[in-house]
Structure formats: C-alpha cells, structure tokens
Enzyme design. Structure first.
Site, mmCIF file in Angstrom:
data_model
loop_
_atom_site.group_PDB
_atom_site.id
_atom_site.type_symbol
_atom_site.label_atom_id
_atom_site.label_comp_id
_atom_site.label_asym_id
_atom_site.label_seq_id
_atom_site.Cartn_x
_atom_site.Cartn_y
_atom_site.Cartn_z
ATOM 1 N N ASP A 28 4.173 1.213 9.202
ATOM 2 C CA ASP A 28 4.981 1.874 10.234
ATOM 3 C C ASP A 28 6.067 2.761 9.634
ATOM 4 O O ASP A 28 7.152 2.888 10.202
ATOM 5 C CB ASP A 28 5.606 0.853 11.188
ATOM 6 C CG ASP A 28 4.560 0.018 11.912
ATOM 7 O OD1 ASP A 28 3.450 0.546 12.146
ATOM 8 O OD2 ASP A 28 4.846 -1.148 12.232
ATOM 9 N N GLU A 41 -3.112 10.286 2.951
ATOM 10 C CA GLU A 41 -4.304 10.493 3.760
ATOM 11 C C GLU A 41 -4.317 11.944 4.238
ATOM 12 O O GLU A 41 -3.275 12.477 4.625
ATOM 13 C CB GLU A 41 -4.342 9.551 4.961
ATOM 14 C CG GLU A 41 -4.448 8.093 4.567
ATOM 15 C CD GLU A 41 -4.626 7.173 5.759
ATOM 16 O OE1 GLU A 41 -5.246 6.117 5.583
ATOM 17 O OE2 GLU A 41 -4.152 7.511 6.863
ATOM 18 N N ASP A 69 -11.696 8.631 16.492
ATOM 19 C CA ASP A 69 -10.934 8.029 17.587
ATOM 20 C C ASP A 69 -9.444 8.351 17.513
ATOM 21 O O ASP A 69 -8.718 8.133 18.484
ATOM 22 C CB ASP A 69 -11.151 6.515 17.622
ATOM 23 C CG ASP A 69 -10.805 5.836 16.304
ATOM 24 O OD1 ASP A 69 -10.861 6.517 15.254
ATOM 25 O OD2 ASP A 69 -10.484 4.635 16.314
ATOM 26 N N TRP A 70 -8.972 8.912 16.356
ATOM 27 C CA TRP A 70 -7.528 9.171 16.259
ATOM 28 C C TRP A 70 -7.132 10.305 15.332
ATOM 29 O O TRP A 70 -6.030 10.862 15.448
ATOM 30 C CB TRP A 70 -6.791 7.911 15.788
ATOM 31 C CG TRP A 70 -7.145 7.474 14.388
ATOM 32 C CD1 TRP A 70 -8.144 6.633 14.021
ATOM 33 C CD2 TRP A 70 -6.507 7.870 13.163
ATOM 34 N NE1 TRP A 70 -8.184 6.468 12.654
ATOM 35 C CE2 TRP A 70 -7.177 7.214 12.099
ATOM 36 C CE3 TRP A 70 -5.425 8.697 12.855
ATOM 37 C CZ2 TRP A 70 -6.818 7.381 10.763
ATOM 38 C CZ3 TRP A 70 -5.064 8.860 11.519
ATOM 39 C CH2 TRP A 70 -5.752 8.200 10.501
ATOM 40 N N ASP A 97 0.196 5.346 0.589
ATOM 41 C CA ASP A 97 -0.892 6.166 1.106
ATOM 42 C C ASP A 97 -0.646 7.661 1.046
ATOM 43 O O ASP A 97 0.406 8.145 1.479
ATOM 44 C CB ASP A 97 -1.119 5.876 2.600
ATOM 45 C CG ASP A 97 -1.740 4.534 2.859
ATOM 46 O OD1 ASP A 97 -2.289 3.940 1.923
ATOM 47 O OD2 ASP A 97 -1.689 4.082 4.018
ATOM 48 N N GLU A 129 0.845 -1.195 0.000
ATOM 49 C CA GLU A 129 0.000 0.000 0.000
ATOM 50 C C GLU A 129 0.881 1.245 0.000
ATOM 51 O O GLU A 129 1.937 1.274 0.644
ATOM 52 C CB GLU A 129 -0.892 -0.014 1.246
ATOM 53 C CG GLU A 129 -1.975 1.025 1.266
ATOM 54 C CD GLU A 129 -2.958 0.784 2.416
ATOM 55 O OE1 GLU A 129 -3.377 1.790 3.021
ATOM 56 O OE2 GLU A 129 -3.294 -0.385 2.703
#
Length: 292
Positions: free
Chosen positions: A133, A110, A199-200, A108, A106
C-alpha cells in the site's frame, strides 16, 4: 502486487533471523545461464546470445518469468529492459525483489502496458512484513519500447532508491523509529515476469488485452547485482560489503534536483496525497520524508 503473489507457483546481516553469511557479489553483466532460472512459461522464456539476453513472452495461455539463483540482503540491482512495443494494453512487465511467505518483503518495479500511442505507467511499491500500500506511479520521459534502458533498485539499511538510467524517481526511507516497517532482515531474490492483468492494469481494467497482437515480448539484458549474497548453510553473519557505495547511498544536491523534476513533471499517483484512501490520516512516513 508483483508476479510472486499473482503466480503462486555490514551490520545489516546480523539483523537477520536466520543464520546466513553475506559475501560481496560484484557481478559485471553476468550470464543469465549463471545468474537466473526460468520459473514459469516454458519456452516462452528464452535465454539468448550465449546467456547475455533474455526474452519473456505472453500469449493467451501463459506468461513467463525468471528468478535469480541467489538470495541477497541489501545491494544495488541493475537490469536493462526493453518493454513490449505497440498495443501492450493489460500486459504487466516486472523487475523486482521479493522474499517468500505470508510476511514477505518486496520492492517492485512494474510496467503497466497501454494501447498504442498511450504511455506506459511505471508502478512502484514497497512491501514489508507482508504489507504494501505504498504505491507511486509515473509516466516516462522517453519511449521504453524503442531501446533498452537501465532500471535500478538500491536497497540499504537506510533507504530504498528507484532509478532509471541513474535518474532517481523515488526514495523510500527507513522510518522504523516511528513505527513504519522497513525491509531489512529477509533475504530476497530478484524476479522478473510478463503476465496478463486485464482486470486492472490498463485504465482500471477498462482496456482489455488484444490477443490478436500476441505473443507480447519484453527483453532483458545486462543484469548486475553488486550486493550481499546470502548463503543459508553458513553460520557466519559477517559482511565484506561495508565499504560499497550503495550501502550508504542517498541523494546529493544533484539527485534532489533530479527527483524534484521527475516527481513534479512525471508522477501521476502518490499514495501520500490520497486523502480519500486514508480518511483517518496519511501514513506516518508521508509526513516525515521529503522525497517519498
């Protein structure tokens, strides 16, 4: 992690473990009707303007998303985005590449929303064989909600480059020789989504989604994939794309100066500087690449 996990729902070609063929896709800004399929959210995802534009919306019941009809193994992928305006706290807008399965690859982009007047966070990550990570985060030097800007992923066998309006902000180099996995054998689709992550996503989850501002809407246009398109039904492993500029693209002196500026002025997190997270030593690639 991008929506694919959140909503469970040329030589390089010869390295793939399945029988595929790769052919040149030199798509201009193609129609979303031709290039993409809606994956979730129902009519919250809308293809507009004869297929030239696509909007994603999020309300308290669901987000929305789409994916490319084709799979690709290496290429340059451009998308113009205009992000959710105003109070976008806890919304996540995405544009990324991903394969499927437990050991997926993947790449990303975001875009983590924020309360009115506070900047978006651009979150980048690279997964290989199911392990990520490798986060780097940035604040932008412009308002990404006021106009469309072009977000680009260049993916070749040597490196991955993240660009905004052709300005490089991150390079992830191939260090397989040092034991660092690199995404090179799994074909990936292009994905995009808009979803809730209260939540994050904003200030570590301290700022929650204000649903009085719903629906939240992000806009996409001018998708372009100049890439090796993969057909799973062919036994051919030939590629016609060896002479494409992206296949060997790196950073020249101008690009190195630009990425220094971005990382010195606008980077807010780099996993390669997080000694608390890696008390036993930083990842191997952090000591080998000047421009991570």
């Amino acid at each position: 992690m991008a929506q694919s996990a959140y909503y469970s729902n040329s030589k390089a070609c010869a390295l793939t473990l399945i029988t595929i063929s790769c052919l040149l896709v030199a798509a201009s800004a193609g129609s979303f009707y031709d290039e993409m399929g809606i994956t979730f959210g129902g009519d919250r995802a809308k293809i507009l303007n004869g297929g030239q534009d696509l909007s994603l919306s999020l309300d308290q019941y669901s987000g929305s998303g789409f994916q490319s009809k084709n799979e690709y193994l290496f290429g340059r992928f451009d998308m113009q985005l205009k992000l959710v305006p105003g109070n976008s706290a806890s919304t996540v807008t995405t544009f990324y590449l991903s394969s499927q399965g437990a050991g997926h690859d993947e790449i990303d982009f975001e875009f983590l929303g924020n309360s009115t007047g506070n900047p978006y966070t651009i979150h980048t990550n690279v997964y290989s064989q199911g392990k990520g990570d490798k986060e780097q985060q940035f604040h932008l030097w412009f308002d990404p909600t006021a106009a469309f800007h072009t977000y680009t992923i260049v993916w070749n066998a040597q490196r991955i480059i993240f660009l905004i309006d052709n300005m490089p902000l991150r390079v992830f180099n191939n260090h397989e020789a040092a034991g660092v996995p690199f995404p090179k054998s799994q074909p990936m689709r292009v994905y995009a989504s808009l979803w809730n992550a209260d939540d994050w996503a904003t200030q570590g989850g301290r700022v929650k989604t204000d649903w009085t501002h719903a629906p939240f809407t992000a806009s996409y246009r001018k998708f372009n994939a100049n890439a090796n398109k993969v057909s799973p039904n062919s036994k051919s492993t030939s590629s016609k794309n060896e002479n494409q500029a992206w296949s060997t693209q790196g950073l020249d002196a101008v690009g190195r100066n630009r990425i220094r500026w971005v990382q010195n002025k606008h980077m807010i997190y780099n996993y390669c500087n997080d000694y608390n997270r890696f008390p036993n030593g930083l990842p191997i690639e952090c000591t080998r690449s000047r421009f991570l």
